[in-house]
Design a protein around this motif. Structure first.
Motif, PDB file in Angstrom:
ATOM      1  N   MET A  99       0.843  -1.186   0.000  1.00 38.21           N
ATOM      2  CA  MET A  99       0.000   0.000   0.000  1.00 38.21           C
ATOM      3  C   MET A  99       0.884   1.243   0.000  1.00 38.21           C
ATOM      4  O   MET A  99       1.730   1.423   0.888  1.00 38.21           O
ATOM      5  CB  MET A  99      -0.893  -0.009   1.246  1.00 38.21           C
ATOM      6  CG  MET A  99      -2.024   0.980   1.224  1.00 38.21           C
ATOM      7  SD  MET A  99      -3.398   0.469   0.166  1.00 38.21           S
ATOM      8  CE  MET A  99      -4.232  -0.720   1.226  1.00 38.21           C
ATOM      9  N   ARG A 100       0.693   2.091  -1.005  1.00 35.94           N
ATOM     10  CA  ARG A 100       1.508   3.304  -1.113  1.00 35.94           C
ATOM     11  C   ARG A 100       0.626   4.532  -1.299  1.00 35.94           C
ATOM     12  O   ARG A 100      -0.478   4.443  -1.833  1.00 35.94           O
ATOM     13  CB  ARG A 100       2.492   3.199  -2.286  1.00 35.94           C
ATOM     14  CG  ARG A 100       3.567   2.158  -2.057  1.00 35.94           C
ATOM     15  CD  ARG A 100       4.611   2.118  -3.159  1.00 35.94           C
ATOM     16  NE  ARG A 100       5.611   1.108  -2.867  1.00 35.94           N
ATOM     17  CZ  ARG A 100       6.709   1.309  -2.159  1.00 35.94           C
ATOM     18  NH1 ARG A 100       6.950   2.526  -1.686  1.00 35.94           N
ATOM     19  NH2 ARG A 100       7.570   0.341  -1.928  1.00 35.94           N
ATOM     20  N   LEU A 101       1.151   5.671  -0.876  1.00 36.74           N
ATOM     21  CA  LEU A 101       0.430   6.929  -1.041  1.00 36.74           C
ATOM     22  C   LEU A 101       0.365   7.336  -2.500  1.00 36.74           C
ATOM     23  O   LEU A 101       1.219   6.971  -3.309  1.00 36.74           O
ATOM     24  CB  LEU A 101       1.109   8.029  -0.229  1.00 36.74           C
ATOM     25  CG  LEU A 101       0.848   7.989   1.277  1.00 36.74           C
ATOM     26  CD1 LEU A 101       1.754   8.969   1.978  1.00 36.74           C
ATOM     27  CD2 LEU A 101      -0.608   8.293   1.588  1.00 36.74           C
ATOM     28  N   MET A 102      -0.650   8.116  -2.814  1.00 38.12           N
ATOM     29  CA  MET A 102      -0.861   8.615  -4.165  1.00 38.12           C
ATOM     30  C   MET A 102       0.382   9.305  -4.717  1.00 38.12           C
ATOM     31  O   MET A 102       1.188   9.876  -3.978  1.00 38.12           O
ATOM     32  CB  MET A 102      -2.026   9.623  -4.170  1.00 38.12           C
ATOM     33  CG  MET A 102      -1.789  10.842  -3.299  1.00 38.12           C
ATOM     34  SD  MET A 102      -3.165  12.012  -3.270  1.00 38.12           S
ATOM     35  CE  MET A 102      -2.734  13.044  -4.657  1.00 38.12           C
ATOM     36  N   ASP A 103       0.516   9.246  -6.000  1.00 40.35           N
ATOM     37  CA  ASP A 103       1.606   9.907  -6.709  1.00 40.35           C
ATOM     38  C   ASP A 103       1.228  11.361  -6.956  1.00 40.35           C
ATOM     39  O   ASP A 103       0.048  11.695  -7.067  1.00 40.35           O
ATOM     40  CB  ASP A 103       1.808   9.176  -8.046  1.00 40.35           C
ATOM     41  CG  ASP A 103       2.979   9.717  -8.830  1.00 40.35           C
ATOM     42  OD1 ASP A 103       3.852  10.349  -8.218  1.00 40.35           O
ATOM     43  OD2 ASP A 103       3.010   9.505 -10.050  1.00 40.35           O
ATOM     44  N   VAL A 104       2.222  12.243  -7.014  1.00 38.80           N
ATOM     45  CA  VAL A 104       1.944  13.633  -7.388  1.00 38.80           C
ATOM     46  C   VAL A 104       2.796  14.020  -8.596  1.00 38.80           C
ATOM     47  O   VAL A 104       3.356  15.106  -8.655  1.00 38.80           O
ATOM     48  CB  VAL A 104       2.184  14.634  -6.230  1.00 38.80           C
ATOM     49  CG1 VAL A 104       1.150  14.488  -5.156  1.00 38.80           C
ATOM     50  CG2 VAL A 104       3.594  14.513  -5.663  1.00 38.80           C
ATOM     51  N   SER A 105       2.867  13.112  -9.543  1.00 43.26           N
ATOM     52  CA  SER A 105       3.592  13.412 -10.769  1.00 43.26           C
ATOM     53  C   SER A 105       2.888  14.549 -11.518  1.00 43.26           C
ATOM     54  O   SER A 105       1.702  14.830 -11.296  1.00 43.26           O
ATOM     55  CB  SER A 105       3.654  12.178 -11.670  1.00 43.26           C
ATOM     56  OG  SER A 105       2.351  11.835 -12.114  1.00 43.26           O
TER      57      SER A 105
END
Length: 241
Positions: free
Chosen positions: A84-90
């Motif tokens: 489980m990983r936090l959302m990306d902000v690309s």
């Protein structure tokens, strides 16, 4: 018939139901969102259920449920091999979120301004939020600014009286709080407040074209000037030294 709009005039609100206390799951959700918006957790970080539970001094059950809620809202992403990983902000992801917001909020602004003809006090809730933004600025409460920023835009959509629009906007709410929070880490809080002052002024002036143009400037142009990826990379490097 046109959609009904909230009546904001004094003395006209019906008695509201008292607020319910937040559940433990809701509190865990809020804690994870705040930690991400303030840079404690960083986009792309792995979120370990047991570690979050230990940090918050709760069992793993409410954390597990909170992560399910956040996954449904795009805040965390689960994959088979990465956990489980936090959302990306690309740049690409942010651009997609901002474009959707711009379309929805331009429509909201247009419908709110149409509603002003029948209800001159329609913008009172936005004026109240802007006052609270100024108070948060005086306290140097950056996360408070981020939460109120989200609330300002939610209220703009709500005041449109268009429930379909609001229901389309709402799933973005927590993602926006995180994005707004990260923006406060690299942008002067005063400038953020001034943007909301300007947007509110355009709405109150009744110039539809000017207000809609200001929505685009506020959401797209200002946000594109920020380097979210650089901020995250810099903070991660400093943290992992």
């Amino acid at each position: 018939m046109p959609p009904s709009r909230p009546d904001t005039r004094k003395g006209t609100l019906p008695k509201l139901q008292p607020l319910e206390a937040k559940t433990l799951v809701d509190q865990v959700v809020d804690a994870i969102v705040e930690a991400t918006a303030t840079g404690v957790f960083l986009p792309g970080d792995r979120i370990v259920e047991a570690e979050v539970a230990r940090s918050l001094d709760v069992s793993r059950v409410p954390v597990r449920e909170a992560l399910r809620i956040l996954e449904s809202q795009g805040i965390v992403v689960s994959s088979r091999y990465r956990g489980m990983r936090l959302m990306d902000v690309s740049v690409d992801r942010l651009e997609k979120i901002l474009k959707v917001r711009t379309v929805l909020e331009k429509l909201a602004a247009e419908e709110v301004m149409a509603g002003l003809k029948d209800d001159p006090d329609l913008l009172a809730p936005l004026e109240d939020i802007v006052d609270r933004l100024h108070a948060a600025l005086k306290r140097e409460d950056s996360y408070g600014v981020a939460r109120l920023d989200t609330e300002f835009h939610r209220t703009l959509c709500r005041l449109s009286g268009n429930d379909v629009l609001l229901h389309m906007w709402e799933p973005l709410a927590r993602q926006l709080t995180i994005i707004f929070g990260l923006s406060t880490l690299q942008k002067d809080l005063t400038a953020i407040i001034e943007e909301h002052d300007e947007l509110l002024a355009r709405l109150k002036a009744g110039d539809v074209d000017a207000a809609i143009a200001q929505v685009q400037i506020h959401i797209l142009d200002y946000a594109r000037a920020l380097d979210y990826e650089g901020l995250v990379s810099e903070r991660r490097s400093a943290r992992d030294k």
